[in-house]
Design an enzyme around this catalytic site. Sequence first.
Site, PDB file in Angstrom:
ATOM      1  N   TYR A 144       4.196  99.683 -30.847  1.00  0.00           N
ATOM      2  CA  TYR A 144       4.647  98.477 -31.542  1.00  0.00           C
ATOM      3  C   TYR A 144       3.528  97.944 -32.432  1.00  0.00           C
ATOM      4  O   TYR A 144       3.744  97.624 -33.610  1.00  0.00           O
ATOM      5  CB  TYR A 144       5.066  97.427 -30.516  1.00  0.00           C
ATOM      6  CG  TYR A 144       5.500  96.105 -31.114  1.00  0.00           C
ATOM      7  CD1 TYR A 144       6.663  96.016 -31.875  1.00  0.00           C
ATOM      8  CD2 TYR A 144       4.748  94.947 -30.905  1.00  0.00           C
ATOM      9  CE1 TYR A 144       7.065  94.800 -32.425  1.00  0.00           C
ATOM     10  CE2 TYR A 144       5.148  93.732 -31.436  1.00  0.00           C
ATOM     11  CZ  TYR A 144       6.305  93.667 -32.197  1.00  0.00           C
ATOM     12  OH  TYR A 144       6.694  92.460 -32.741  1.00  0.00           O
TER      13      TYR A 144
ATOM     14  N   SER B 242       3.458  90.729 -36.963  1.00  0.00           N
ATOM     15  CA  SER B 242       3.115  90.202 -35.642  1.00  0.00           C
ATOM     16  C   SER B 242       1.613  89.976 -35.592  1.00  0.00           C
ATOM     17  O   SER B 242       0.852  90.595 -36.346  1.00  0.00           O
ATOM     18  CB  SER B 242       3.511  91.200 -34.551  1.00  0.00           C
ATOM     19  OG  SER B 242       3.064  90.761 -33.277  1.00  0.00           O
TER      20      SER B 242
END
Length: 264
Positions: free
Chosen positions: A153, A140
Amino acid sequence: MILKTKIVWITGASSGIGKSLALLLSSQNTKLILSSRNESALNEVRELCLHKENVKILPLDLEKYEGFSEKVEEAIALFGDIDVLVNNGGISQRSLAKDTAIAVDKRLMDINYLGTVALTKALLPHFIHKNSGHFVVTTSIVGKIGTPLRSTYAATKHALHGFFDSLRAEVFNDNVKVTLVCPGFVTTNVSKNALTGDGSPQNKMDNATAKGIHPDRFAKLMANAIEKEKEEVYIAGAKEKLGVYAKRFYPKLLSKMIRKLSVT
């Protein structure tokens, strides 16, 4: 297309990026192994594939990573080999660090990091033995930049970068490649399924996610990066990409920008 001749194993293949990548590669008649927890959804994806006779289903739960050696044996047996593993499975988060139970932190780390690493390690001896192979990892942009509501995350994605950058150096002489794919906002259910502080799903789509790159477009760019054996690629909007370079060259400025992001 180079991937046309490969056997590709995709985790997180029941929806979103994984589904779009599966449909794209199937249109090239690539041999595919599709994995996720949701077997019925995997079968639905298989039915949509252009050459479904070359698509195999292998249910897999990244959170239950102790038995991955056996899963790898099952996967190899489906076509007799594996050339590319696309580590695409995972789950996101939408909660402030102060409001997030440690059990939620652990679950995110188990699924996103330890599950991915365990599957990679289980397949690695096969790649080393045949002196070829390619690990692809969907990380990401927050694997490069931490942002509000995504503390753990972001940590799991940063951890993936650390592990796979190290692994790339270790297996270079074994002709094993590593590609880190860093998405920005992509129009998938990732924000709907994101865990809140108590572990329940958010059950709504973020505005930024809704305006993101379409997963079919993303899959084409991702496949291109895999074929070119890129080490790291950012598939994102201009603002997300700018953030990566601001982090590198103007970190204090980026910190001020991030502090202004919504945390509600």
